[in-house]
Design an enzyme around this catalytic site. Structure first.
Site, PDB file in Angstrom:
ATOM      1  N   ALA A  64      36.554 -60.816  29.255  1.00 56.15           N
ATOM      2  CA  ALA A  64      35.846 -62.155  29.660  1.00 56.15           C
ATOM      3  C   ALA A  64      37.432 -62.730  29.987  1.00 56.15           C
ATOM      4  CB  ALA A  64      35.047 -62.789  28.488  1.00 56.15           C
ATOM      5  N   GLY A 107      34.596 -57.808  26.944  1.00 52.10           N
ATOM      6  CA  GLY A 107      33.302 -58.009  27.885  1.00 52.10           C
ATOM      7  C   GLY A 107      33.453 -57.100  28.832  1.00 52.10           C
ATOM      8  N   GLU A 110      31.595 -54.320  27.033  1.00 55.76           N
ATOM      9  CA  GLU A 110      30.292 -54.656  27.021  1.00 55.76           C
ATOM     10  C   GLU A 110      29.319 -54.736  28.374  1.00 55.76           C
ATOM     11  OE1 GLU A 110      30.758 -57.668  23.272  1.00 55.76           O
ATOM     12  OE2 GLU A 110      31.428 -58.402  25.179  1.00 55.76           O
ATOM     13  N   GLU A 130      38.913 -58.178  20.827  1.00 55.69           N
ATOM     14  CA  GLU A 130      38.705 -59.576  20.544  1.00 55.69           C
ATOM     15  C   GLU A 130      39.398 -59.989  19.199  1.00 55.69           C
ATOM     16  OE1 GLU A 130      36.241 -57.476  21.493  1.00 55.69           O
ATOM     17  OE2 GLU A 130      34.954 -58.611  23.133  1.00 55.69           O
TER      18      GLU A 130
HETATM   19  N1  DAK Z   1      41.676 -62.853  30.745  1.00 53.05           N
HETATM   20  C1  DAK Z   1      42.385 -63.522  31.509  1.00 53.05           C
HETATM   21  N2  DAK Z   1      43.585 -62.866  32.131  1.00 53.05           N
HETATM   22  C2  DAK Z   1      43.696 -61.558  31.788  1.00 53.05           C
HETATM   23  C3  DAK Z   1      42.912 -61.045  31.051  1.00 53.05           C
HETATM   24  C4  DAK Z   1      41.971 -61.525  30.435  1.00 53.05           C
HETATM   25  N3  DAK Z   1      41.011 -61.011  29.491  1.00 53.05           N
HETATM   26  N4  DAK Z   1      43.414 -59.617  30.907  1.00 53.05           N
HETATM   27  C5  DAK Z   1      44.780 -59.872  31.438  1.00 53.05           C
HETATM   28  N5  DAK Z   1      44.830 -60.852  32.119  1.00 53.05           N
HETATM   29  C6  DAK Z   1      45.919 -61.150  33.065  1.00 53.05           C
HETATM   30  C7  DAK Z   1      47.212 -61.334  32.169  1.00 53.05           C
HETATM   31  O1  DAK Z   1      47.244 -62.596  31.756  1.00 53.05           O
HETATM   32  C8  DAK Z   1      48.153 -61.209  33.357  1.00 53.05           C
HETATM   33  O2  DAK Z   1      48.472 -62.170  34.281  1.00 53.05           O
HETATM   34  P1  DAK Z   1      49.751 -62.847  34.584  1.00 53.05           P
HETATM   35  O3  DAK Z   1      50.687 -63.086  33.531  1.00 53.05           O
HETATM   36  O4  DAK Z   1      50.161 -61.818  35.639  1.00 53.05           O
HETATM   37  O5  DAK Z   1      49.391 -64.094  35.243  1.00 53.05           O
HETATM   38  C9  DAK Z   1      47.484 -60.094  34.407  1.00 53.05           C
HETATM   39  O6  DAK Z   1      46.266 -60.316  33.832  1.00 53.05           O
HETATM   40  C10 DAK Z   1      48.114 -58.750  34.184  1.00 53.05           C
HETATM   41  O7  DAK Z   1      47.895 -58.660  32.573  1.00 53.05           O
HETATM   42  P2  DAK Z   1      49.067 -58.088  31.750  1.00 53.05           P
HETATM   43  O8  DAK Z   1      50.231 -58.476  32.389  1.00 53.05           O
HETATM   44  O9  DAK Z   1      48.967 -58.295  30.269  1.00 53.05           O
HETATM   45  O10 DAK Z   1      49.083 -56.321  31.909  1.00 53.05           O
HETATM   46  P3  DAK Z   1      49.558 -55.325  30.961  1.00 53.05           P
HETATM   47  O11 DAK Z   1      49.337 -54.066  31.708  1.00 53.05           O
HETATM   48  O12 DAK Z   1      50.898 -55.805  30.395  1.00 53.05           O
HETATM   49  O13 DAK Z   1      48.489 -55.273  29.790  1.00 53.05           O
HETATM   50  C11 DAK Z   1      46.038 -55.560  28.934  1.00 53.05           C
HETATM   51  C12 DAK Z   1      46.945 -54.926  29.971  1.00 53.05           C
HETATM   52  C13 DAK Z   1      44.711 -55.193  29.541  1.00 53.05           C
HETATM   53  C14 DAK Z   1      46.353 -54.635  27.719  1.00 53.05           C
HETATM   54  C15 DAK Z   1      46.414 -56.754  28.665  1.00 53.05           C
HETATM   55  O14 DAK Z   1      46.437 -57.638  29.628  1.00 53.05           O
HETATM   56  C16 DAK Z   1      45.471 -57.522  27.579  1.00 53.05           C
HETATM   57  O15 DAK Z   1      45.484 -57.053  26.369  1.00 53.05           O
HETATM   58  N6  DAK Z   1      44.346 -58.129  28.189  1.00 53.05           N
HETATM   59  C17 DAK Z   1      43.431 -58.830  27.276  1.00 53.05           C
HETATM   60  C18 DAK Z   1      42.423 -57.979  26.692  1.00 53.05           C
HETATM   61  C19 DAK Z   1      41.400 -58.726  25.873  1.00 53.05           C
HETATM   62  O16 DAK Z   1      41.788 -59.319  24.689  1.00 53.05           O
HETATM   63  N7  DAK Z   1      40.167 -58.718  26.161  1.00 53.05           N
HETATM   64  C20 DAK Z   1      39.097 -59.026  25.608  1.00 53.05           C
HETATM   65  C21 DAK Z   1      39.097 -60.698  26.060  1.00 53.05           C
HETATM   66  S1  DAK Z   1      37.628 -61.515  24.898  1.00 53.05           S
HETATM   67  C22 DAK Z   1      30.252 -63.428  25.899  1.00 53.05           C
HETATM   68  C23 DAK Z   1      30.554 -62.566  26.923  1.00 53.05           C
HETATM   69  C24 DAK Z   1      31.741 -61.971  26.818  1.00 53.05           C
HETATM   70  C25 DAK Z   1      32.448 -62.167  25.906  1.00 53.05           C
HETATM   71  C26 DAK Z   1      32.351 -62.885  24.908  1.00 53.05           C
HETATM   72  C27 DAK Z   1      31.135 -63.481  24.819  1.00 53.05           C
HETATM   73  N8  DAK Z   1      28.870 -64.081  25.756  1.00 53.05           N
HETATM   74  C28 DAK Z   1      27.579 -63.726  26.602  1.00 53.05           C
HETATM   75  C29 DAK Z   1      28.782 -65.037  24.676  1.00 53.05           C
HETATM   76  C30 DAK Z   1      34.082 -61.283  25.863  1.00 53.05           C
HETATM   77  C31 DAK Z   1      35.023 -61.831  25.359  1.00 53.05           C
HETATM   78  C32 DAK Z   1      36.129 -61.045  25.421  1.00 53.05           C
HETATM   79  O17 DAK Z   1      36.155 -60.156  26.402  1.00 53.05           O
END
Ligand code: DAK
Length: 256
Positions: A64, A107, A110, A130
């Site tokens: 997400a 997400g 998921e 998360e």
């Molecule tokens: N959101 C926003 N931006 C994201 C992102 C995300 N999840 N993942 C990556 N980006 C963006 C980065 O900020 C970066 O943007 P700029 O800096 O270029 O502006 C760009 O994408 C490239 O990412 P990285 O520079 O970080 O790329 P790397 O190759 O170094 O790393 C990575 C890739 C995937 C390991 C890293 O980006 C990362 O850790 N991303 C976050 C992963 C994460 O934590 N995902 C979980 C998010 S929480 C619900 C429904 C769904 C959910 C909850 C509730 N309901 C229905 C109630 C879901 C929650 C989640 O998914």
């Protein structure tokens, strides 16, 4: 409004590609709105038997959108009721084949778990990170994941936030097949077309029954399965499939 998905149709396959490359296909509210509306449009389209969902050849979805959530309050989150939209994906009765390259996180994982046949590329990295940003899974990452892989692996993935390789995910029963990255999309499309040669109504009822295995007791699930099996004897496709077998010719299904 920009297009955050790209959809197209190939014979009886409705294809959807997630398209927010600048943020690794992070699932913001607008992307989810477009995605769910397109899935529902394919669900209503009689010409579509099977759907194919994919990201890019580098990433499925990194979760997400954290920008969307970072300063959101509990009440705003509650009022948004994002879950209602995810629940609509669960109601899609036609099979969804997923082609998963690169990251499928949070997400993204998921969303992947809402799909029915999951073709993962060797480079896929799958997880629920998360915990690293101070929260926990919210759209099935503790429930569907645990049902798919069991408690030990689910705890490992959810509590440590580590990513599974595609091979691990296959071993744990989280994905259906693993293929070289360059073949991922073509293999998923091949499978989708292969499913289109089956009876569309049998496909939908079979999907329904398999999913019920996660929700019902064995006794109830077996009874449910049996009733759907009987129901198929009211279809043209059951008569056609069995007649074609006996006549040693390929069946011609029409989904009725
Ligand atoms: N959101 C926003 N931006 C994201 C992102 C995300 N999840 N993942 C990556 N980006 C963006 C980065 O900020 C970066 O943007 P700029 O800096 O270029 O502006 C760009 O994408 C490239 O990412 P990285 O520079 O970080 O790329 P790397 O190759 O170094 O790393 C990575 C890739 C995937 C390991 C890293 O980006 C990362 O850790 N991303 C976050 C992963 C994460 O934590 N995902 C979980 C998010 S929480 C619900 C429904 C769904 C959910 C909850 C509730 N309901 C229905 C109630 C879901 C929650 C989640 O998914």
């Amino acid at each position: 409004m920009s297009e955050l998905i790209i959809s197209s149709i190939d014979q009886h396959v409705g294809m959807i590609k997630l398209h927010r490359p600048e943020v690794l296909n992070a699932l913001n509210l607008e992307l989810m709105r477009q995605l769910v509306e397109q899935l529902e449009a394919f669900e209503q389209d009689e010409n579509i038997y099977v759907m194919l969902l994919t990201g890019s050849d580098k990433v499925w979805a990194a979760g997400a959108d954290i920008n969307d959530m970072a300063s959101t309050t509990m009440v705003e989150m509650y009022n948004r009721n994002q879950f209602a939209r995810w629940e609509r994906i669960k109601k899609i009765s036609k099979p969804i084949v997923a082609a998963v390259n690169g990251y499928a996180l949070g997400g993204g994982c998921e969303l992947m778990m809402h799909c029915d046949i999951i073709v993962a590329a060797e480079n896929a990295r799958i997880g629920q990170p998360e915990i690293n940003i101070g929260v926990m899974p919210g759209a099935g990452g503790t429930q569907r994941l645990t049902r798919a892989v069991g408690k030990a692996t689910a705890m490992d993935v959810v509590l440590s936030g580590r990513f599974l390789t595609a091979r691990e995910a296959l071993e744990y029963g989280l994905v259906s097949r693993v293929v070289p990255a360059e073949n991922c999309y073509s293999e998923a499309l091949r499978i989708a077309h292969e499913l289109c040669t089956k009876s569309p109504i049998a496909l939908r009822l079979a999907k329904d029954a398999v999913l019920k295995a996660h929700e019902m007791s064995l006794t109830d699930g077996l009874e449910y399965e049996r009733k759907l099996f009987y129901m198929l004897f009211a279809t043209h496709d059951q008569k056609e499939g069995m007649a074609a077998f006996l006549q040693k010719r390929p069946p011609v299904y029409n989904g009725t």
